[in-house]
Design a protein around this motif. Structure first.
Motif, mmCIF file in Angstrom:
data_model
loop_
_atom_site.group_PDB
_atom_site.id
_atom_site.type_symbol
_atom_site.label_atom_id
_atom_site.label_comp_id
_atom_site.label_asym_id
_atom_site.label_seq_id
_atom_site.Cartn_x
_atom_site.Cartn_y
_atom_site.Cartn_z
ATOM 1 N N TYR B 36 -57.786 -13.472 1.639
ATOM 2 C CA TYR B 36 -58.399 -14.734 1.244
ATOM 3 C C TYR B 36 -59.599 -15.015 2.127
ATOM 4 O O TYR B 36 -59.699 -14.533 3.256
ATOM 5 C CB TYR B 36 -57.422 -15.903 1.403
ATOM 6 C CG TYR B 36 -56.154 -15.797 0.604
ATOM 7 C CD1 TYR B 36 -55.068 -15.069 1.088
ATOM 8 C CD2 TYR B 36 -56.021 -16.451 -0.619
ATOM 9 C CE1 TYR B 36 -53.897 -14.983 0.372
ATOM 10 C CE2 TYR B 36 -54.840 -16.367 -1.340
ATOM 11 C CZ TYR B 36 -53.788 -15.633 -0.837
ATOM 12 O OH TYR B 36 -52.620 -15.548 -1.549
ATOM 13 N N PHE B 91 -63.828 -17.785 7.489
ATOM 14 C CA PHE B 91 -62.461 -17.599 7.970
ATOM 15 C C PHE B 91 -61.748 -16.712 6.961
ATOM 16 O O PHE B 91 -61.660 -17.054 5.782
ATOM 17 C CB PHE B 91 -61.788 -18.964 8.086
ATOM 18 C CG PHE B 91 -60.449 -18.966 8.778
ATOM 19 C CD1 PHE B 91 -59.361 -19.621 8.212
ATOM 20 C CD2 PHE B 91 -60.279 -18.346 10.001
ATOM 21 C CE1 PHE B 91 -58.131 -19.651 8.856
ATOM 22 C CE2 PHE B 91 -59.051 -18.361 10.650
ATOM 23 C CZ PHE B 91 -57.974 -19.023 10.074
ATOM 24 N N ILE B 93 -58.299 -14.746 5.830
ATOM 25 C CA ILE B 93 -56.852 -14.803 6.041
ATOM 26 C C ILE B 93 -56.184 -13.756 5.167
ATOM 27 O O ILE B 93 -56.546 -13.579 4.003
ATOM 28 C CB ILE B 93 -56.276 -16.183 5.649
ATOM 29 C CG1 ILE B 93 -57.035 -17.311 6.347
ATOM 30 C CG2 ILE B 93 -54.797 -16.274 5.989
ATOM 31 C CD1 ILE B 93 -56.610 -18.689 5.870
ATOM 32 N N TYR B 106 -46.071 -14.564 3.325
ATOM 33 C CA TYR B 106 -46.261 -14.993 4.702
ATOM 34 C C TYR B 106 -47.690 -14.694 5.107
ATOM 35 O O TYR B 106 -48.240 -13.642 4.782
ATOM 36 C CB TYR B 106 -45.277 -14.275 5.635
ATOM 37 C CG TYR B 106 -43.839 -14.593 5.327
ATOM 38 C CD1 TYR B 106 -43.080 -13.752 4.518
ATOM 39 C CD2 TYR B 106 -43.250 -15.744 5.822
ATOM 40 C CE1 TYR B 106 -41.773 -14.056 4.212
ATOM 41 C CE2 TYR B 106 -41.933 -16.052 5.527
ATOM 42 C CZ TYR B 106 -41.206 -15.211 4.721
ATOM 43 O OH TYR B 106 -39.910 -15.515 4.424
ATOM 44 N N PHE B 107 -48.285 -15.645 5.840
ATOM 45 C CA PHE B 107 -49.692 -15.538 6.176
ATOM 46 C C PHE B 107 -49.918 -15.093 7.612
ATOM 47 O O PHE B 107 -49.124 -15.379 8.516
ATOM 48 C CB PHE B 107 -50.383 -16.897 6.005
ATOM 49 C CG PHE B 107 -50.621 -17.278 4.569
ATOM 50 C CD1 PHE B 107 -49.641 -17.909 3.835
ATOM 51 C CD2 PHE B 107 -51.839 -16.987 3.961
ATOM 52 C CE1 PHE B 107 -49.863 -18.256 2.505
ATOM 53 C CE2 PHE B 107 -52.075 -17.336 2.646
ATOM 54 C CZ PHE B 107 -51.085 -17.969 1.913
ATOM 55 N N GLY B 108 -51.041 -14.409 7.812
ATOM 56 C CA GLY B 108 -51.515 -14.137 9.159
ATOM 57 C C GLY B 108 -52.189 -15.378 9.725
ATOM 58 O O GLY B 108 -52.350 -16.384 9.029
ATOM 59 N N GLU B 109 -52.596 -15.281 10.979
ATOM 60 C CA GLU B 109 -53.203 -16.423 11.644
ATOM 61 C C GLU B 109 -54.671 -16.598 11.288
ATOM 62 O O GLU B 109 -55.274 -17.600 11.642
ATOM 63 C CB GLU B 109 -53.073 -16.263 13.168
ATOM 64 C CG GLU B 109 -51.693 -16.637 13.697
ATOM 65 C CD GLU B 109 -51.419 -18.118 13.500
ATOM 66 O OE1 GLU B 109 -50.394 -18.453 12.884
ATOM 67 O OE2 GLU B 109 -52.234 -18.950 13.943
ATOM 68 N N GLY B 110 -55.238 -15.637 10.606
ATOM 69 C CA GLY B 110 -56.637 -15.751 10.208
ATOM 70 C C GLY B 110 -57.594 -15.132 11.206
ATOM 71 O O GLY B 110 -57.270 -14.977 12.386
ATOM 72 N N TRP B 112 -61.732 -15.408 12.353
ATOM 73 C CA TRP B 112 -63.034 -16.052 12.223
ATOM 74 C C TRP B 112 -64.121 -14.990 12.379
ATOM 75 O O TRP B 112 -64.179 -14.307 13.386
ATOM 76 C CB TRP B 112 -63.228 -17.112 13.319
ATOM 77 C CG TRP B 112 -62.459 -18.362 13.104
ATOM 78 C CD1 TRP B 112 -61.298 -18.735 13.684
ATOM 79 C CD2 TRP B 112 -62.830 -19.437 12.232
ATOM 80 N NE1 TRP B 112 -60.905 -19.973 13.235
ATOM 81 C CE2 TRP B 112 -61.830 -20.435 12.345
ATOM 82 C CE3 TRP B 112 -63.911 -19.662 11.372
ATOM 83 C CZ2 TRP B 112 -61.869 -21.618 11.626
ATOM 84 C CZ3 TRP B 112 -63.950 -20.852 10.659
ATOM 85 C CH2 TRP B 112 -62.945 -21.817 10.788
#
Lengths: 109, 116
Positions: B36, B91, B93, B106-110, B112
């Motif tokens: 994303y 950003f 993700i 489940y997502f990663g922390e992203g 930048w």
């Protein structure tokens, strides 16, 4: 085509003022409805999965409920640390995931 | 709970260079991972869906040759932003689809990315 809408877009509450966030959806076949919390500059954090109408789940001050058309995230006596964007998503049996635009919640002390 | 690790958390690169972002599922196998992009105060924008061992499926408007996605194993997917330009700053993700009855994402922390 699966669709998810969330309301309100933004919500400001005083600390202790309970409220609810709405997630309305249309889906070909609901495999699951998911709630996430996202803090600024971070990835979304998983909160709940709901699978069928009538199901409820709770975690601390949060309670999620599900009907055939919508889900509510109830926040009881919120605290400033509950401030975040809350995302709703639905998954169908085709493994499609669709996210709503989110509700930005601000809880003022 | 399931953990998805994303690396690096932030990166600054020069215009014209390429940057690779890794997404790992640490305690589960993920046959499907998602990438994303998110702009400030906006919702997640799905860029592509990657399935282990096959080519990624890109969303409309996402340039395949610019955003290269590789999902070579059940625990690792990479996003490479090629010939980055300042407008690619964002950003990014990743998320991974867990297996089992829950099939939760489940997502990663992203990550930048700033292109200067």
């Amino acid at each position: 085509e699966d669709q998810v809408t969330q309301s309100p877009e933004a919500l400001r509450l005083q600390e202790g003022e309970s409220s609810s966030l709405n997630c309305s959806y249309t889906v070909s076949g609901l495999r699951g409805l998911f709630w996430y919390r996202q803090d600024p500059g971070k990835g979304p954090e998983f909160l709940f999965t709901l699978y069928s109408a009538g199901e409820e789940k709770e975690k601390e001050r949060l309670k999620a409920t599900l009907t055939k058309k919508e889900s509510f995230l109830h926040i009881t006596a919120p605290k400033p640390e509950d401030s975040a964007t809350y995302l709703c998503a639905v998954a169908d049996y085709g493994q499609n995931f669709v996210f709503g635009p989110g509700t930005r919640l601000s809880v003022l002390p | 709970g399931a953990v998805v690790s994303q690396h690096p958390s932030w990166v600054i690169c020069k215009s014209g260079t390429s940057v690779k972002i890794e997404c790992r599922s640490l305690d589960f196998q993920a046959t499907t991972m998602f990438w994303y992009r998110q702009f400030p105060k906006q919702s997640l924008m799905l860029m592509a869906t990657s399935n282990e061992g096959s080519k990624a499926t890109y969303e409309q408007g996402v340039e395949k040759d610019k955003f290269l996605i590789n999902h070579a194993s059940l625990t690792l997917s990479t996003l490479t932003v090629t010939s980055a330009h300042p407008e690619d700053s964002s950003f990014y993700i990743c998320s991974a689809l867990g297996t089992g009855p829950g099939n939760t994402i489940y997502f990663g922390e992203g990550s930048w990315l700033t292109v200067v």
